[in-house]
Write a protein that holds these residues in place. Structure first.
Motif, mmCIF file in Angstrom:
data_model
loop_
_atom_site.group_PDB
_atom_site.id
_atom_site.type_symbol
_atom_site.label_atom_id
_atom_site.label_comp_id
_atom_site.label_asym_id
_atom_site.label_seq_id
_atom_site.Cartn_x
_atom_site.Cartn_y
_atom_site.Cartn_z
ATOM 1 N N VAL A 149 51.219 46.183 36.853
ATOM 2 C CA VAL A 149 49.834 46.094 37.338
ATOM 3 C C VAL A 149 49.263 44.694 37.119
ATOM 4 O O VAL A 149 48.656 44.108 38.032
ATOM 5 C CB VAL A 149 48.966 47.168 36.653
ATOM 6 C CG1 VAL A 149 47.488 46.938 36.953
ATOM 7 C CG2 VAL A 149 49.376 48.557 37.114
ATOM 8 N N ILE A 150 49.439 44.125 35.944
ATOM 9 C CA ILE A 150 48.876 42.797 35.700
ATOM 10 C C ILE A 150 49.637 41.718 36.468
ATOM 11 O O ILE A 150 49.072 40.664 36.786
ATOM 12 C CB ILE A 150 48.832 42.463 34.198
ATOM 13 C CG1 ILE A 150 50.240 42.341 33.607
ATOM 14 C CG2 ILE A 150 48.020 43.488 33.451
ATOM 15 C CD1 ILE A 150 50.238 41.854 32.169
ATOM 16 N N SER A 151 50.907 41.969 36.807
ATOM 17 C CA SER A 151 51.631 41.009 37.635
ATOM 18 C C SER A 151 51.081 40.974 39.053
ATOM 19 O O SER A 151 51.095 39.928 39.707
ATOM 20 C CB SER A 151 53.119 41.368 37.673
ATOM 21 O OG SER A 151 53.692 41.298 36.384
ATOM 22 N N VAL A 152 50.591 42.104 39.528
ATOM 23 C CA VAL A 152 50.039 42.167 40.877
ATOM 24 C C VAL A 152 48.587 41.672 40.898
ATOM 25 O O VAL A 152 48.195 40.875 41.756
ATOM 26 C CB VAL A 152 50.134 43.599 41.430
ATOM 27 C CG1 VAL A 152 49.420 43.711 42.764
ATOM 28 C CG2 VAL A 152 51.596 44.015 41.579
ATOM 29 N N LEU A 153 47.777 42.115 39.944
ATOM 30 C CA LEU A 153 46.347 41.782 39.946
ATOM 31 C C LEU A 153 46.047 40.411 39.355
ATOM 32 O O LEU A 153 45.035 39.797 39.699
ATOM 33 C CB LEU A 153 45.560 42.859 39.186
ATOM 34 C CG LEU A 153 45.649 44.275 39.745
ATOM 35 C CD1 LEU A 153 44.792 45.221 38.925
ATOM 36 C CD2 LEU A 153 45.222 44.312 41.211
#
Length: 231
Positions: A149-153
């Motif tokens: 999730v943090i890699s995408v956002l």
């Protein structure tokens, strides 16, 4: 050192594929752990634990190490950096902790559970249930989902180091110094009195004096015309 665009895209593809494989591997370990825990048949439970050992021995450590090293290469050889952005920094430390836990804690636990299950099944006894082999993959799966999730956002913006490096690279002064200089310049301008012969005053005086001078001939012409018409 910065990678060329083609090499950077290739490394990014490798990292994404390996991280997806790590996520899928963890999901498979969780499914086998749940099977070994809830299955009433001893051969099925033993087979689930033995399957976990195969995955752990052949895939768990290589996949986790490859994910860690490819992520480190992306951080060091691309503009993202390792400590310039909060999400990169958090992802690096969490991936390092997950890799260490996979090799030093999860894999030995799986080997122990598989050996105990194999000996129990051979002796015709009940296979011992291992709750840790359900809890550990569950926590790992939640952690890997969070990393995805943090890699995408890409949340949280730059770190203090990243902001400082950005100012140095642009060659500009820190924002605090710029604001201080502007405030001081404004204060000096406000304190400076306007001189008696300032250009603004002169223009005002010229404008004020131009009205009667320009208007006098017009009134004179109108008066003259009126008198001439009257005559």
């Amino acid at each position: 050192m910065q990678l060329r665009p083609r090499a950077r895209r290739a490394l990014l593809v490798v990292h994404v594929v390996v991280c997806a494989a790590w996520l899928g591997l963890t999901l498979g370990l969780l499914a086998l752990g749940v099977t070994g825990l809830v299955s009433p048949a001893a051969p099925t439970a033993a087979g689930a634990y033995l399957g976990m050992r195969v995955l752990a021995d052949w895939l768990l450590v290589p996949v986790s190490l490859l994910a860690l090293l490819s992520g480190l290469a992306l951080a060091l050889w691309t503009p993202w950096g390792l400590a310039r952005y909060h999400w990169v920094y958090v992802k690096w430390w969490l991936t390092l902790a997950a890799t260490a836990a996979s090799g030093l804690a999860l894999r030995p636990n799986i080997d122990h559970a598989a050996a105990a299950a194999a000996s129990a099944a051979a002796a015709g006894r009940a296979v011992p249930r291992d709750y840790d082999l359900v809890a550990a993959p569950s926590v790992a799966l939640a952690g890997y989902t969070f990393l995805t999730v943090i890699s995408v956002l890409k949340p949280w913006g730059k770190t203090a180091r990243g902001r400082r490096l950005g100012r140095v690279r642009r060659g500009g002064a820190p924002a605090r110094e710029v604001r201080t200089a502007d405030t001081a310049r404004t204060a000096r301008t406000a304190r400076t009195p306007r001189a008696a012969g300032a250009p603004g005053t002169a223009r005002t005086a010229d404008t004020a004096g131009a009205v009667p001078v320009a208007a006098a001939p017009a009134r004179a012409r109108r008066t003259d015309g009126t008198e001439r018409g009257a005559v």
